[in-house]
Design an enzyme around this catalytic site. Structure first.
Site, PDB file in Angstrom:
ATOM      1  N   THR A  93       0.819  -1.209   0.000  1.00 53.66           N
ATOM      2  CA  THR A  93       0.000   0.000   0.000  1.00 53.66           C
ATOM      3  C   THR A  93       0.858   1.267   0.000  1.00 53.66           C
ATOM      4  O   THR A  93       1.982   1.251   0.526  1.00 53.66           O
ATOM      5  CB  THR A  93      -0.919  -0.007   1.245  1.00 53.66           C
ATOM      6  OG1 THR A  93      -1.494   1.282   1.402  1.00 53.66           O
ATOM      7  CG2 THR A  93      -0.163  -0.351   2.524  1.00 53.66           C
ATOM      8  N   TYR A 122      -1.750  -0.297  11.204  1.00 54.53           N
ATOM      9  CA  TYR A 122      -2.000  -0.983   9.921  1.00 54.53           C
ATOM     10  C   TYR A 122      -0.817  -0.782   8.978  1.00 54.53           C
ATOM     11  O   TYR A 122      -0.227  -1.743   8.474  1.00 54.53           O
ATOM     12  CB  TYR A 122      -3.289  -0.466   9.255  1.00 54.53           C
ATOM     13  CG  TYR A 122      -3.350  -0.796   7.773  1.00 54.53           C
ATOM     14  CD1 TYR A 122      -3.508  -2.119   7.350  1.00 54.53           C
ATOM     15  CD2 TYR A 122      -3.205   0.196   6.791  1.00 54.53           C
ATOM     16  CE1 TYR A 122      -3.525  -2.445   5.982  1.00 54.53           C
ATOM     17  CE2 TYR A 122      -3.214  -0.120   5.430  1.00 54.53           C
ATOM     18  CZ  TYR A 122      -3.375  -1.442   5.041  1.00 54.53           C
ATOM     19  OH  TYR A 122      -3.378  -1.758   3.697  1.00 54.53           O
ATOM     20  N   LYS A 165       1.946  -3.443   7.410  1.00 50.23           N
ATOM     21  CA  LYS A 165       2.152  -3.684   5.972  1.00 50.23           C
ATOM     22  C   LYS A 165       3.613  -3.425   5.608  1.00 50.23           C
ATOM     23  O   LYS A 165       4.201  -4.152   4.807  1.00 50.23           O
ATOM     24  CB  LYS A 165       1.234  -2.776   5.134  1.00 50.23           C
ATOM     25  CG  LYS A 165      -0.233  -3.157   5.153  1.00 50.23           C
ATOM     26  CD  LYS A 165      -0.555  -4.509   4.542  1.00 50.23           C
ATOM     27  CE  LYS A 165      -0.349  -4.561   3.048  1.00 50.23           C
ATOM     28  NZ  LYS A 165      -0.830  -5.867   2.485  1.00 50.23           N
TER      29      LYS A 165
HETATM   30  P1  NAD Z   1     -10.317  -6.693   2.559  1.00 47.48           P
HETATM   31  O1  NAD Z   1     -10.271  -6.347   4.004  1.00 47.48           O
HETATM   32  O2  NAD Z   1     -11.536  -6.413   1.769  1.00 47.48           O
HETATM   33  O3  NAD Z   1      -9.985  -8.244   2.360  1.00 47.48           O
HETATM   34  C1  NAD Z   1      -8.978  -8.893   3.069  1.00 47.48           C
HETATM   35  C2  NAD Z   1      -9.204 -10.390   2.937  1.00 47.48           C
HETATM   36  O4  NAD Z   1      -8.160 -11.061   3.660  1.00 47.48           O
HETATM   37  C3  NAD Z   1     -10.543 -10.874   3.532  1.00 47.48           C
HETATM   38  O5  NAD Z   1     -11.189 -11.731   2.644  1.00 47.48           O
HETATM   39  C4  NAD Z   1     -10.115 -11.608   4.796  1.00 47.48           C
HETATM   40  O6  NAD Z   1     -10.998 -12.679   5.132  1.00 47.48           O
HETATM   41  C5  NAD Z   1      -8.727 -12.112   4.413  1.00 47.48           C
HETATM   42  N1  NAD Z   1      -7.882 -12.367   5.589  1.00 47.48           N
HETATM   43  C6  NAD Z   1      -7.688 -11.554   6.657  1.00 47.48           C
HETATM   44  N2  NAD Z   1      -6.863 -12.137   7.541  1.00 47.48           N
HETATM   45  C7  NAD Z   1      -6.515 -13.357   7.012  1.00 47.48           C
HETATM   46  C8  NAD Z   1      -5.693 -14.433   7.443  1.00 47.48           C
HETATM   47  N3  NAD Z   1      -5.043 -14.383   8.615  1.00 47.48           N
HETATM   48  N4  NAD Z   1      -5.578 -15.535   6.646  1.00 47.48           N
HETATM   49  C9  NAD Z   1      -6.231 -15.592   5.462  1.00 47.48           C
HETATM   50  N5  NAD Z   1      -7.035 -14.604   5.010  1.00 47.48           N
HETATM   51  C10 NAD Z   1      -7.175 -13.501   5.765  1.00 47.48           C
HETATM   52  O7  NAD Z   1      -9.048  -5.970   1.928  1.00 47.48           O
HETATM   53  P2  NAD Z   1      -8.810  -5.291   0.507  1.00 47.48           P
HETATM   54  O8  NAD Z   1      -9.206  -3.874   0.580  1.00 47.48           O
HETATM   55  O9  NAD Z   1      -9.351  -6.164  -0.539  1.00 47.48           O
HETATM   56  O10 NAD Z   1      -7.200  -5.331   0.450  1.00 47.48           O
HETATM   57  C11 NAD Z   1      -6.510  -6.433  -0.123  1.00 47.48           C
HETATM   58  C12 NAD Z   1      -5.013  -6.159  -0.074  1.00 47.48           C
HETATM   59  O11 NAD Z   1      -4.701  -4.985  -0.804  1.00 47.48           O
HETATM   60  C13 NAD Z   1      -4.477  -5.937   1.339  1.00 47.48           C
HETATM   61  O12 NAD Z   1      -3.221  -6.562   1.427  1.00 47.48           O
HETATM   62  C14 NAD Z   1      -4.329  -4.436   1.440  1.00 47.48           C
HETATM   63  O13 NAD Z   1      -3.309  -4.071   2.342  1.00 47.48           O
HETATM   64  C15 NAD Z   1      -3.965  -4.062   0.010  1.00 47.48           C
HETATM   65  N6  NAD Z   1      -4.361  -2.710  -0.414  1.00 47.48           N
HETATM   66  C16 NAD Z   1      -5.641  -2.280  -0.260  1.00 47.48           C
HETATM   67  C17 NAD Z   1      -5.994  -1.005  -0.730  1.00 47.48           C
HETATM   68  C18 NAD Z   1      -7.410  -0.475  -0.588  1.00 47.48           C
HETATM   69  O14 NAD Z   1      -7.645   0.701  -0.889  1.00 47.48           O
HETATM   70  N7  NAD Z   1      -8.381  -1.262  -0.182  1.00 47.48           N
HETATM   71  C19 NAD Z   1      -5.021  -0.188  -1.328  1.00 47.48           C
HETATM   72  C20 NAD Z   1      -3.713  -0.674  -1.451  1.00 47.48           C
HETATM   73  C21 NAD Z   1      -3.399  -1.940  -1.007  1.00 47.48           C
HETATM   74  O1  DAU Z   2      -4.075   4.136   0.670  1.00 43.56           O
HETATM   75  C1  DAU Z   2      -4.357   2.765   0.581  1.00 43.56           C
HETATM   76  C2  DAU Z   2      -5.133   2.359   1.811  1.00 43.56           C
HETATM   77  O2  DAU Z   2      -6.437   2.912   1.663  1.00 43.56           O
HETATM   78  C3  DAU Z   2      -5.208   0.852   2.013  1.00 43.56           C
HETATM   79  O3  DAU Z   2      -3.919   0.355   2.237  1.00 43.56           O
HETATM   80  C4  DAU Z   2      -6.112   0.520   3.211  1.00 43.56           C
HETATM   81  O4  DAU Z   2      -6.267  -0.878   3.352  1.00 43.56           O
HETATM   82  C5  DAU Z   2      -7.467   1.157   2.993  1.00 43.56           C
HETATM   83  O5  DAU Z   2      -8.265   0.951   4.137  1.00 43.56           O
HETATM   84  C6  DAU Z   2      -7.336   2.661   2.716  1.00 43.56           C
HETATM   85  O6  DAU Z   2      -6.924   3.372   3.910  1.00 43.56           O
HETATM   86  P1  DAU Z   2      -7.533   4.816   4.272  1.00 43.56           P
HETATM   87  O7  DAU Z   2      -7.383   5.028   5.712  1.00 43.56           O
HETATM   88  O8  DAU Z   2      -7.025   5.860   3.357  1.00 43.56           O
HETATM   89  O9  DAU Z   2      -9.074   4.537   3.862  1.00 43.56           O
HETATM   90  P2  DAU Z   2     -10.454   4.866   4.601  1.00 43.56           P
HETATM   91  O10 DAU Z   2     -11.514   4.533   3.623  1.00 43.56           O
HETATM   92  O11 DAU Z   2     -10.545   4.277   5.940  1.00 43.56           O
HETATM   93  O12 DAU Z   2     -10.367   6.445   4.759  1.00 43.56           O
HETATM   94  C7  DAU Z   2     -10.160   7.289   3.636  1.00 43.56           C
HETATM   95  C8  DAU Z   2     -10.162   8.735   4.125  1.00 43.56           C
HETATM   96  O13 DAU Z   2     -11.469   9.056   4.599  1.00 43.56           O
HETATM   97  C9  DAU Z   2      -9.238   8.958   5.293  1.00 43.56           C
HETATM   98  O14 DAU Z   2      -8.647  10.251   5.168  1.00 43.56           O
HETATM   99  C10 DAU Z   2     -10.147   8.936   6.508  1.00 43.56           C
HETATM  100  C11 DAU Z   2     -11.455   9.479   5.981  1.00 43.56           C
HETATM  101  N1  DAU Z   2     -12.693   8.914   6.596  1.00 43.56           N
HETATM  102  C12 DAU Z   2     -12.801   7.570   6.710  1.00 43.56           C
HETATM  103  C13 DAU Z   2     -13.935   7.002   7.236  1.00 43.56           C
HETATM  104  C14 DAU Z   2     -14.067   5.500   7.370  1.00 43.56           C
HETATM  105  C15 DAU Z   2     -13.714   9.768   6.976  1.00 43.56           C
HETATM  106  O15 DAU Z   2     -13.611  11.009   6.836  1.00 43.56           O
HETATM  107  N2  DAU Z   2     -14.839   9.208   7.505  1.00 43.56           N
HETATM  108  C16 DAU Z   2     -15.010   7.857   7.652  1.00 43.56           C
HETATM  109  O16 DAU Z   2     -16.065   7.414   8.136  1.00 43.56           O
END
Ligand code: NAD
Ligand code: DAU
Length: 338
Positions: free
Chosen positions: A123, A147, A151
């Protein structure tokens, strides 16, 4: 080719699995997922019907299991993680376990079993916050939340396995994803589903925090490209170039759903809230990547998806663990009916 996808029941993992099935129908895929609160059982049911997919419910920290599943695998895409920053602030233990210990467990078994490529989905948060300019892959890591620190631990372990054993890893660092099936704890689905329920939306602090947003399918395409063309032992930023502060994001969603701005409720800020993330993605662009899905159009699509799939998110929001989390995270958020 035999592919192992960890976290294939999660938001990005499930999009990635579907993408891979469509693009490479001859490959066989194994999904390893704990199916914790963020894991999507409905999606797994869809994948189970596919003859090329095997689904294993299990923990990446389980040594025996991971030794077995990595035995029969050419390529591993590691997406399983604890992913929500606010949850990591409430309790960091599961983040250290899954994101660091689990990643080490996967690396070690994959090394012993001679996995040919290990792609670690990291990330942009590992760099920390940046007020001006954009992060490049060689910048040092300054993660600020439990978090992002966990990572970053995974990133460093991957790099250590490359340097020490020449174990073939590639790391991707992507910006914020959005799209269908994102768990309603992340800001975009929180805002959309709250409004669809007639509730105010919780904006942390002054709303000036900036995130770079990419549509989830573009992230999947970029992972594929890095897998195909990226160099072993290297890191690739995955950004879209679309930056937006949270207040503007809130206004855009309100406008889309035809709600007035009084539906924004400022709530207590996230402790240690990173001000801005922004990535320089020229290294990825040099491999030939261009995002295909524009922010405005696909935000519209995403909102439409949540409107049309209320049963999916309502069944999550109705569970008692979600309600408990919600109460803890947003004490005192008022409900306003239009
Ligand atoms: P998510 O929370 O939607 O999904 C995570 C998945 O991992 C779930 O299905 C959960 O059951 C599984 N999991 C959790 N702990 C586990 C364990 N111990 N063993 C096996 N499975 C397990 O997450 P996401 O948003 O899809 O993110 C996926 C990946 O991408 C993560 O590694 C995250 O750090 C990375 N990432 C996410 C974002 C974002 O914006 N969502 C951005 C950049 C990178
Ligand atoms: O940048 C990549 C990351 O993006 C991933 O690695 C993470 O897994 C993913 O959760 C996400 O992290 P953020 O903290 O940026 O995402 P989140 O959606 O939680 O929040 C986005 C922005 O919005 C952040 O500045 C906090 C704000 N926020 C979030 C929530 C949940 C609010 O203002 N209100 C809210 O209720």
């Amino acid at each position: 080719m035999k592919i192992l996808i960890t976290g294939g029941a999660g938001f990005i993992g499930s999009h990635f699995t579907r993408y891979w099935l469509q693009k490479y129908p001859k490959d066989s895929i194994t999904i390893l997922d704990l199916l914790d609160y963020a894991g999507n059982k409905d999606i797994l049911d869809e994948f189970k019907k596919h003859r090329n997919v095997t689904v294993i419910k299990g923990d990446i920290c389980n040594k025996k299991l991971v030794q077995t599943v990595t035995k029969n695998c050419d390529t591993l895409f590691h997406l399983a993680a604890q992913t929500h920053v606010d949850r990591s602030i409430h309790s960091s233990d599961p983040f250290i376990q899954t994101n660091i210990v689990g990643t080490q467990n996967l690396l070690e078994s994959s090394r012993i079993n001679h996995v040919k490529k290990f792609v670690y989905i990291s990330t942009d948060e590992v760099y920390g916050s940046i007020q001006n300019g954009k992060f490049v892959e060689t910048d040092s890591l300054h993660p600020s939340s439990p978090y992002s620190a966990s990572k970053a631990g995974g990133d460093l372990l991957c790099l250590a396995y490359w340097h020490t054993y020449k174990f073939p890893v590639i790391i991707t660092r992507c910006c914020n994803n959005f799209g269908p099936h994102q768990f309603p704890e992340k800001v975009i689905p929180v805002f959309i589903t709250h409004l669809l329920e007639g509730k105010k939306i919780p904006l942390y602090g002054n709303g000036k925090n900036v995130r770079e947003w990419i549509y989830v399918l573009d992230h999947c395409r970029a992972i594929d490209l890095v897998f195909q063309k990226g160099k072993l032992g290297e890191i690739y930023n995955i950004g879209s170039g679309t930056e937006l502060n949270n207040l503007d994001l809130a206004k855009l969603i309100l406008k889309n759903l035809d709600f007035p701005t009084r539906f924004i409720q400022q709530v207590t800020d996230r402790p240690g809230h990173d001000l801005r993330y922004a990535l320089n993605s020229s290294k990825l662009r040099k491999l030939g990547f261009q995002p295909k899905h524009t922010f405005t159009e696909y935000m519209h699509e995403t909102i439409r998806w949540y409107k049309e799939n209320t049963a999916w998110w309502k069944q999550i929001k109705d569970t008692s663990p979600y309600k408990k989390y919600f109460k803890k995270q947003y004490p005192g958020l008022t409900r306003i009916l239009r």
